[in-house]
Design a protein around this motif. Structure first.
Motif, PDB file in Angstrom:
ATOM      1  N   ARG A 287       0.849  -1.178   0.000  1.00  0.00           N
ATOM      2  CA  ARG A 287       0.000   0.000   0.000  1.00  0.00           C
ATOM      3  C   ARG A 287       0.888   1.232   0.000  1.00  0.00           C
ATOM      4  O   ARG A 287       1.717   1.403   0.876  1.00  0.00           O
ATOM      5  CB  ARG A 287      -0.929   0.020   1.206  1.00  0.00           C
ATOM      6  CG  ARG A 287      -1.897   1.176   1.144  1.00  0.00           C
ATOM      7  CD  ARG A 287      -3.146   0.978   1.934  1.00  0.00           C
ATOM      8  NE  ARG A 287      -3.897  -0.214   1.644  1.00  0.00           N
ATOM      9  CZ  ARG A 287      -4.884  -0.290   0.741  1.00  0.00           C
ATOM     10  NH1 ARG A 287      -5.179   0.738   0.003  1.00  0.00           N
ATOM     11  NH2 ARG A 287      -5.548  -1.406   0.583  1.00  0.00           N
TER      12      ARG A 287
ATOM     13  N   CYS B 209      -0.696   7.780  -1.773  1.00  0.00           N
ATOM     14  CA  CYS B 209      -2.060   7.846  -2.307  1.00  0.00           C
ATOM     15  C   CYS B 209      -3.006   6.868  -1.633  1.00  0.00           C
ATOM     16  O   CYS B 209      -4.205   6.880  -1.886  1.00  0.00           O
ATOM     17  CB  CYS B 209      -2.046   7.597  -3.811  1.00  0.00           C
ATOM     18  SG  CYS B 209      -1.516   5.931  -4.271  1.00  0.00           S
ATOM     19  N   ASP B 210      -2.486   5.989  -0.789  1.00  0.00           N
ATOM     20  CA  ASP B 210      -3.245   4.971  -0.079  1.00  0.00           C
ATOM     21  C   ASP B 210      -3.879   3.940  -1.013  1.00  0.00           C
ATOM     22  O   ASP B 210      -4.844   3.298  -0.668  1.00  0.00           O
ATOM     23  CB  ASP B 210      -4.311   5.617   0.814  1.00  0.00           C
ATOM     24  CG  ASP B 210      -4.751   4.693   1.937  1.00  0.00           C
ATOM     25  OD1 ASP B 210      -3.900   3.953   2.457  1.00  0.00           O
ATOM     26  OD2 ASP B 210      -5.944   4.696   2.291  1.00  0.00           O
ATOM     27  N   HIS B 211      -3.337   3.790  -2.222  1.00  0.00           N
ATOM     28  CA  HIS B 211      -3.791   2.758  -3.143  1.00  0.00           C
ATOM     29  C   HIS B 211      -2.813   1.601  -3.129  1.00  0.00           C
ATOM     30  O   HIS B 211      -1.662   1.749  -2.722  1.00  0.00           O
ATOM     31  CB  HIS B 211      -3.908   3.304  -4.566  1.00  0.00           C
ATOM     32  CG  HIS B 211      -5.023   4.275  -4.731  1.00  0.00           C
ATOM     33  ND1 HIS B 211      -4.940   5.340  -5.575  1.00  0.00           N
ATOM     34  CD2 HIS B 211      -6.243   4.355  -4.148  1.00  0.00           C
ATOM     35  CE1 HIS B 211      -6.061   6.031  -5.529  1.00  0.00           C
ATOM     36  NE2 HIS B 211      -6.866   5.452  -4.657  1.00  0.00           N
ATOM     37  N   GLU B 212      -3.280   0.450  -3.599  1.00  0.00           N
ATOM     38  CA  GLU B 212      -2.434  -0.740  -3.631  1.00  0.00           C
ATOM     39  C   GLU B 212      -1.404  -0.662  -4.755  1.00  0.00           C
ATOM     40  O   GLU B 212      -1.674  -0.111  -5.813  1.00  0.00           O
ATOM     41  CB  GLU B 212      -3.281  -1.991  -3.824  1.00  0.00           C
ATOM     42  CG  GLU B 212      -4.112  -2.356  -2.629  1.00  0.00           C
ATOM     43  CD  GLU B 212      -4.886  -3.638  -2.840  1.00  0.00           C
ATOM     44  OE1 GLU B 212      -4.987  -4.113  -4.000  1.00  0.00           O
ATOM     45  OE2 GLU B 212      -5.389  -4.174  -1.847  1.00  0.00           O
TER      46      GLU B 212
ATOM     47  N   HIS C  59       4.517   4.424  -5.108  1.00  0.00           N
ATOM     48  CA  HIS C  59       4.454   4.617  -6.558  1.00  0.00           C
ATOM     49  C   HIS C  59       5.509   5.664  -6.897  1.00  0.00           C
ATOM     50  O   HIS C  59       5.761   6.576  -6.106  1.00  0.00           O
ATOM     51  CB  HIS C  59       3.082   5.142  -6.993  1.00  0.00           C
ATOM     52  CG  HIS C  59       1.980   4.162  -6.824  1.00  0.00           C
ATOM     53  ND1 HIS C  59       0.993   4.318  -5.877  1.00  0.00           N
ATOM     54  CD2 HIS C  59       1.705   3.011  -7.500  1.00  0.00           C
ATOM     55  CE1 HIS C  59       0.149   3.312  -5.972  1.00  0.00           C
ATOM     56  NE2 HIS C  59       0.557   2.498  -6.940  1.00  0.00           N
TER      57      HIS C  59
END
Length: 97
Positions: free
Chosen positions: A47, A51-54, A80
């Motif tokens: 994570r 951006c708190d996305h996977e 990322h």
């Protein structure tokens, strides 16, 4: 008769744990060691704190941890590449779940 004009330099040792050697980066948030991770080398889902996305397996990204005496394996974070580059403008997000 074949020519032998290849350089005979010794091969550089690979870093422990595989991957590339970390590079040092500095910013307003301190000194960091950063290592690029290729998509082929990823097998887990991480994570991104930006951006708190996977970050799914097979996605190229980078790993960053604080440089100096206070950085440890527990401090490593997978980001990322775009989130890492823009961290000074927006900072890490708070986890929503």
């Amino acid at each position: 008769m074949p020519r032998r004009n290849r350089s005979q330099r010794p091969a550089e040792p690979s870093p422990p744990g595989g991957g590339a050697w970390p590079r040092a980066e500095s910013g307003a948030d301190g000194e960091w060691l950063v290592r690029d991770v290729s998509g082929a080398a990823t097998t887990k889902t991480y994570r991104c704190p930006g951006c708190d996305h996977e970050i799914r397996p097979g996605t190229p990204h980078l790993v960053a941890w604080p440089a100096g005496d206070y950085g440890s394996i527990e401090d490593r974070r997978h980001w990322h590449q775009g989130c890492w580059a823009s961290r000074g403008r927006r900072g890490p997000t708070t986890r929503r779940w």
